[in-house]
Design a protein around this motif. Sequence first.
Motif, short mmCIF file in Angstrom:
data_model
loop_
_atom_site.label_atom_id
_atom_site.label_comp_id
_atom_site.label_asym_id
_atom_site.label_seq_id
_atom_site.Cartn_x
_atom_site.Cartn_y
_atom_site.Cartn_z
N LEU A 290 0.82 -1.22 0.00
CA LEU A 290 0.00 0.00 0.00
C LEU A 290 0.85 1.27 0.00
CD1 LEU A 290 -2.77 -1.12 2.53
CD2 LEU A 290 -2.84 -1.14 0.02
N THR A 318 -5.10 -6.16 1.46
CA THR A 318 -5.25 -5.80 0.06
C THR A 318 -6.26 -6.65 -0.71
OG1 THR A 318 -3.39 -7.27 -0.49
CG2 THR A 318 -2.88 -4.94 -0.11
N ARG A 373 -4.00 2.10 -3.83
CA ARG A 373 -3.05 3.13 -3.40
C ARG A 373 -3.59 4.53 -3.66
NH1 ARG A 373 1.75 -0.13 -6.45
NH2 ARG A 373 2.32 -1.56 -4.77
N TYR A 376 -6.47 5.20 -1.12
CA TYR A 376 -6.00 5.49 0.23
C TYR A 376 -5.26 6.83 0.29
CZ TYR A 376 -7.18 0.95 2.25
OH TYR A 376 -7.86 -0.13 2.73
#
Length: 472
Positions: A290, A318, A373, A376
Amino acid sequence: MAQESLYMRLVGEWTAMMQRGVLQPGQKMPSVRKACEQYQVSPATILSAYRLLEERGLVEARPQSGFYVRAQTRLPLPHMRRQSGTVATGDEVLDNIELVLAAQQQPGYLDLSMASPRGSDFYPTSRLKSILGKLTREQPELATDYSYPPGSLALREQVARRALAWGVALTADDIVTTNGCTEALQLALRTVCKHGDTIGLESPTYFLLLPLLKSLGLKVIEIPTHPTTGLSLDALELLLSEGRLNAIVAMPTVHNPLGATMPLENKKRLAALVNEHQVPLIEDCPHADLFYGQLTPDAVKAFDRDGYVLLCGSFNKTLAPGFRTGWIAPGRYRRELTRLKFASSLSQPRLLEETLASYLQDGAYDQHLRFLRRHYQSQMSRLQDVVANYFPPGTRATSPTGGCVLWVELPGEADSLALSRAAYAEKMLLVPGALYSPRGRYRNCIRLSCCYPWSDAYERGLQRVAELAAGN
């Protein structure tokens, strides 16, 4: 070059220009037409780049005008304590951990702290369901067969292939699959330590390590950890030279709870230290995939000369937390750890391991990780803005390199244990900083998480915590 690579290259270039001050807050970005001419790309590529910058909170769209650089509201980094001491894990800290975990199971509570993503926003549930169904129909024996240690060959081959992205050359034979990263940590500790040994631990650290160390009868030395560069190698080197450590547990890539990633040169030095002193390092990397950059940084294991680094990972953050599938590359300890795995839990769920292996084989994981990614990073930017705009003056916070957790240091003599109790009374779950230290340090800190779908209720909850913190 593929369109995705082009627009990601533009995002990286413009982000760097903002960080260097070349692009100033309030400055207008090039029009789509002008950017197309300048970079010789299509309008779709420019729009994709601008939309991603907008998701990350770096630009804002103004109707009939274009895209403009946003002013970034960021807080200074926390003051991290620098003490170290040898103690057994305190029962008070363990009691508070039990309360937090119990509260998480209560219906109707707003979770603001746990790093446990929920919902289809974060996982490829439909694809995994399809693969699981297909395997059940075509190979029904997978549901009844044991997967004895070292685990599914297909999955271990995929783990070895993916480890190359971390700079680590492994074969399937180097890997043992486990019931999540927690079992990998437990097996590693039981393999390299005995009752009464002393473990070097980052401070703050992942709080569920503390009951695990307590259950194994291990003592802890807390080692100062910087919010951007990670574990203090000078402090570690002194402890190693004095022969005070039997093993080390560290998260050098996307640390939990700080979000720090150790610089490459520090990782090389850490690998050299553990090999020189022949003290095993358990490298815990559940959040490494991540990392917000395009490429995951090399692991410490990449520089492990003699096999003293035990590398742990999982797919819980994930892909599929319910599958509870992790793995470990134990280096020189492989034989002992494999035997211990057999004696401890006998086998893995073969059907679930084969499902993950099949998903990893079809190439969709990299695309999923890129989405995750970006998602987030965008949510982290929004979370940082809320903390900067609503929390009391003097609040400090980390600047994570990846993942979904933010470490927040409250001003003055704030008591995060009292704050968490006040939040709990209003049906909000908040993890106090004291839980991330065996000695109950960081009482003026909290960990926040952005691994939930962003909603009005979530944002109101954060604002209410800020109000409670102001009156604490």
